[in-house]
Design an enzyme around this catalytic site. Structure first.
Site, short mmCIF file in Angstrom:
data_model
loop_
_atom_site.label_atom_id
_atom_site.label_comp_id
_atom_site.label_asym_id
_atom_site.label_seq_id
_atom_site.Cartn_x
_atom_site.Cartn_y
_atom_site.Cartn_z
N GLY A 34 0.79 -1.23 0.00
CA GLY A 34 0.00 0.00 0.00
C GLY A 34 0.82 1.28 0.00
N ILE A 55 -6.73 -9.34 -12.17
CA ILE A 55 -7.40 -8.79 -13.35
C ILE A 55 -8.86 -8.53 -12.97
CG2 ILE A 55 -8.19 -9.42 -15.67
CD1 ILE A 55 -5.26 -8.99 -15.58
N HIS A 60 1.72 0.90 -13.06
CA HIS A 60 2.46 -0.30 -13.43
C HIS A 60 3.97 0.00 -13.47
CE1 HIS A 60 3.08 -4.21 -15.19
NE2 HIS A 60 3.96 -3.63 -15.99
C1 GRF Z 1 3.50 -1.24 -7.43
O1 GRF Z 1 4.80 -1.48 -7.88
C2 GRF Z 1 2.56 -1.10 -8.60
O2 GRF Z 1 3.18 -0.55 -9.71
C3 GRF Z 1 2.19 -2.52 -8.87
O3 GRF Z 1 2.07 -3.11 -7.61
C4 GRF Z 1 2.93 -2.44 -6.71
C5 GRF Z 1 2.12 -2.05 -5.51
O4 GRF Z 1 2.93 -1.55 -4.47
N1 GRF Z 1 0.98 -2.58 -9.66
P1 GRF Z 1 2.27 -0.91 -3.19
O5 GRF Z 1 1.31 -1.93 -2.59
O6 GRF Z 1 1.54 0.34 -3.61
O7 GRF Z 1 3.39 -0.60 -2.25
#
Ligand code: GRF
Length: 204
Positions: free
Chosen positions: A13, A92, A109
């Site tokens: 998070g 998804i 992403h």
């Molecule tokens: C991030 O690297 C995001 O790009 C990917 O999942 C990760 C989530 O990290 N989709 P966090 O839970 O926000 O620390």
């Protein structure tokens, strides 16, 4: 005018935290709910600490993904959510869900899409030996990390690279780029035209 948003987060998070720190309660933007696909995630703790309502929608509790996503969609609609931010939801979303929120779901992403979609993007970019990687914020469509791109930021990779160091830099970029995009969308500065996304300066 308020702009209620929800965040879908199932991991640490840190992107949720960036949104809490940088956009929540500003310019009318309110995070009105945080949903996860599993209980006991750091993301949920962060949300609760900030006084935000949370809910857990584990896929195993429902007949199938469509059924789970229908209940999730209800929960979001009841809260009047205008934008759904997927930040490490790690699943998804089904076509029915995407149709209900078309053009109103964004995802962050950790690569320069369309390179390295999916879940091991940073490792795959390093293994491939690319010299530049980065972060993408895009609208979510029915594919895997395939929707129209809103913003990207590049990160050059040195030859001597340690994965932790690269991950740290990628996350730092995410924590700037995602709040920026959410602010621009709330300001009405982001317009989708097929695959093209026009991004204004948010000044109206
Ligand atoms: C991030 O690297 C995001 O790009 C990917 O999942 C990760 C989530 O990290 N989709 P966090 O839970 O926000 O620390």
């Amino acid at each position: 005018m308020t702009f209620p948003i929800a965040v879908l987060a199932s991991g640490t998070g840190s992107n949720l935290q960036a949104l809490l720190d940088k956009v929540h309660g500003r310019d009318g933007i309110e995070i009105v709910g945080v949903a996860s696909n599993k209980a006991d995630t750091r993301a949920l703790t962060r949300a609760r600490d900030a006084g935000i309502e949370t809910a857990v929608f584990p896929i195993g509790d429902y007949a199938d993904r469509e059924a789970r996503d229908a209940v999730l969609a209800e929960w979001l609609e009841e809260r009047g959510v205008r934008l759904v931010v997927s930040a490490g939801f790690m699943e998804i979303l089904s076509p029915g869900f995407i149709a209900r929120f078309r053009g109103r779901i964004v995802n962050v992403h950790p690569s320069l899409l369309p390179a390295f979609p999916g879940i091991r993007s940073i490792e795959e970019a390093l293994d491939y030996g690319v010299k530049v990687t980065g972060v993408t914020v895009h609208f979510v469509d029915e594919g895997v990390d395939s929707g129209p791109i809103i913003m990207q930021e590049a990160l050059e990779l040195p030859y001597h690279r340690d994965i932790e160091g690269v991950e740290k830099r990628v996350h730092e970029i995410e924590h700037e780029l995602l709040p920026r995009v959410v602010k621009l969308i709330a300001a009405g500065a982001v317009e989708i035209d097929g695959r093209q996304v026009r991004v204004g300066d948010g000044e109206g």
